[in-house]
Design a protein around this motif. Sequence first.
Motif, PDB file in Angstrom:
ATOM      1  N   LEU A  93       0.830  -1.199   0.000  1.00 65.43           N
ATOM      2  CA  LEU A  93       0.000   0.000   0.000  1.00 65.43           C
ATOM      3  C   LEU A  93       0.870   1.256   0.000  1.00 65.43           C
ATOM      4  O   LEU A  93       0.630   2.208  -0.758  1.00 65.43           O
ATOM      5  N   LEU A  94       1.899   1.260   0.842  1.00 64.15           N
ATOM      6  CA  LEU A  94       2.829   2.390   0.882  1.00 64.15           C
ATOM      7  C   LEU A  94       3.547   2.550  -0.455  1.00 64.15           C
ATOM      8  O   LEU A  94       3.722   3.672  -0.950  1.00 64.15           O
ATOM      9  N   ALA A  95       3.954   1.429  -1.051  1.00 65.31           N
ATOM     10  CA  ALA A  95       4.671   1.489  -2.320  1.00 65.31           C
ATOM     11  C   ALA A  95       3.785   2.038  -3.426  1.00 65.31           C
ATOM     12  O   ALA A  95       4.226   2.863  -4.241  1.00 65.31           O
ATOM     13  N   SER A  96       2.536   1.602  -3.473  1.00 64.79           N
ATOM     14  CA  SER A  96       1.614   2.089  -4.503  1.00 64.79           C
ATOM     15  C   SER A  96       1.376   3.582  -4.360  1.00 64.79           C
ATOM     16  O   SER A  96       1.343   4.315  -5.353  1.00 64.79           O
ATOM     17  N   CYS A  97       1.220   4.033  -3.121  1.00 62.36           N
ATOM     18  CA  CYS A  97       1.022   5.460  -2.875  1.00 62.36           C
ATOM     19  C   CYS A  97       2.262   6.256  -3.295  1.00 62.36           C
ATOM     20  O   CYS A  97       2.161   7.312  -3.919  1.00 62.36           O
ATOM     21  N   ALA A  98       3.446   5.732  -2.966  1.00 60.60           N
ATOM     22  CA  ALA A  98       4.692   6.421  -3.323  1.00 60.60           C
ATOM     23  C   ALA A  98       4.864   6.503  -4.822  1.00 60.60           C
ATOM     24  O   ALA A  98       5.241   7.556  -5.364  1.00 60.60           O
ATOM     25  N   ILE A 128      19.000   6.841  -2.323  1.00 60.75           N
ATOM     26  CA  ILE A 128      17.803   6.828  -1.487  1.00 60.75           C
ATOM     27  C   ILE A 128      17.440   8.272  -1.172  1.00 60.75           C
ATOM     28  O   ILE A 128      18.215   9.000  -0.561  1.00 60.75           O
ATOM     29  N   GLY A 129      16.239   8.680  -1.605  1.00 61.24           N
ATOM     30  CA  GLY A 129      15.828  10.062  -1.395  1.00 61.24           C
ATOM     31  C   GLY A 129      14.946  10.261  -0.186  1.00 61.24           C
ATOM     32  O   GLY A 129      14.745  11.387   0.262  1.00 61.24           O
ATOM     33  N   GLY A 130      14.376   9.174   0.339  1.00 56.08           N
ATOM     34  CA  GLY A 130      13.508   9.274   1.501  1.00 56.08           C
ATOM     35  C   GLY A 130      13.338   7.896   2.114  1.00 56.08           C
ATOM     36  O   GLY A 130      13.636   6.871   1.496  1.00 56.08           O
ATOM     37  N   ARG A 172       0.246  11.067   0.918  1.00 53.67           N
ATOM     38  CA  ARG A 172       0.530  11.642  -0.400  1.00 53.67           C
ATOM     39  C   ARG A 172       1.058  13.064  -0.281  1.00 53.67           C
ATOM     40  O   ARG A 172       2.007  13.455  -0.968  1.00 53.67           O
ATOM     41  N   LEU A 173       0.436  13.845   0.584  1.00 56.79           N
ATOM     42  CA  LEU A 173       0.862  15.236   0.743  1.00 56.79           C
ATOM     43  C   LEU A 173       2.298  15.322   1.244  1.00 56.79           C
ATOM     44  O   LEU A 173       3.090  16.160   0.784  1.00 56.79           O
ATOM     45  N   ILE A 174       2.647  14.466   2.190  1.00 63.93           N
ATOM     46  CA  ILE A 174       4.012  14.467   2.723  1.00 63.93           C
ATOM     47  C   ILE A 174       5.013  14.058   1.652  1.00 63.93           C
ATOM     48  O   ILE A 174       6.064  14.690   1.482  1.00 63.93           O
ATOM     49  N   LEU A 175       4.690  13.005   0.894  1.00 70.63           N
ATOM     50  CA  LEU A 175       5.608  12.549  -0.149  1.00 70.63           C
ATOM     51  C   LEU A 175       5.759  13.589  -1.246  1.00 70.63           C
ATOM     52  O   LEU A 175       6.853  13.783  -1.786  1.00 70.63           O
ATOM     53  N   GLN A 176       4.686  14.275  -1.589  1.00 74.19           N
ATOM     54  CA  GLN A 176       4.780  15.370  -2.553  1.00 74.19           C
ATOM     55  C   GLN A 176       5.671  16.489  -2.023  1.00 74.19           C
ATOM     56  O   GLN A 176       6.484  17.060  -2.755  1.00 74.19           O
ATOM     57  N   GLU A 177       5.497  16.784  -0.753  1.00 76.55           N
ATOM     58  CA  GLU A 177       6.297  17.840  -0.123  1.00 76.55           C
ATOM     59  C   GLU A 177       7.781  17.491  -0.187  1.00 76.55           C
ATOM     60  O   GLU A 177       8.620  18.349  -0.459  1.00 76.55           O
ATOM     61  N   TRP A 178       8.114  16.231   0.051  1.00 76.06           N
ATOM     62  CA  TRP A 178       9.519  15.802  -0.023  1.00 76.06           C
ATOM     63  C   TRP A 178      10.064  15.995  -1.429  1.00 76.06           C
ATOM     64  O   TRP A 178      11.195  16.439  -1.617  1.00 76.06           O
TER      65      TRP A 178
END
Length: 309
Positions: A202-207, A232-234, A298-304
């Motif tokens: 689930l985390l991978a699909s979202c990323a 590795i970026g995050g 999603r918002l956090i990953l976009q922010e990164w």
Amino acid sequence: QSIIQGLRKYARPQGEGEVEVHLSQAIAQACERLRRRGSPLPSIHSPEIAPLVSCGRSAMVRVIEQILDNALRAGASRVQVSAQVDAGGKEVEIILANDGSTPSEEHIRDAMRPFRSHHGGAGLGLAVAQSLLGDYRGKIHLEVGPDGRGAAVRMILPLWSVNAAQRARDIASSDELTPPGSLAQLGHVLLIIEDDPLVAELLASCAEATGWVARQATSLAEARAALALGRIGGMVVDVRVGKEDGIAFAREHLQAHPAMAPRVMIMSGDIDQPQVHGLLADWDCRSMSKPFHLDQLRLILQEWLKGDA
């Protein structure tokens, strides 16, 4: 045809909008998906710089994954990728040529027809791929390789342009994601350290939907091996990884790479435990409790991503 439509909905998240897709990033994500399935990876030679195409990001990844999977079934060990803009400046032609078996005329004729497999499998791969790309005015064809040996898959997709960007904004729903920044375009990796396979997927699909290349580790040994590969970026790490201490691992990594702290996230069903607060007090990293909300993630990953744009 109804079966193909059903499988297409399964293969592509519903509501995925049209965005700019970077070819090298899509290839990297497709290879990572194959790796997670335990498939061997062919040697891939692709251009470092390629035109951006207008497509659904997840759809493009799944189409390339299927093309590579078909190449492996045909005995390929090498895939050569090329991409160029057509003379009219509106479309991009992408060719993935492999050194596997050379398709016969019958094979080429049956390639886009469901349940016609010449190398094992269900025979649905390119039929689903054709349906997926059709949503974005794309086309896909199987042919004999450029030198008369092996096979080649030719895709034609719209070139991403200012008009495409405006069209995507016009049709985008309120919760769709904006195109990623340069970090995603370079294919940087989000390391997911989680021993629960369903949560990890689930985390991978979202990323991946956000523009990251997701790499999963189910143990700290696998996580160290992934970090050793670089790029590795995050990192998203569970407090407990099996019987191992995820917090201690995160602290060890941050001591060696303090600049990565803003892109490290700790996840736990009990985020208020003292060990988590201690890590957050010492380092500028994030935390998220389980069960988590995908929109928040999603918002956090976009922010990164935007932070590295």
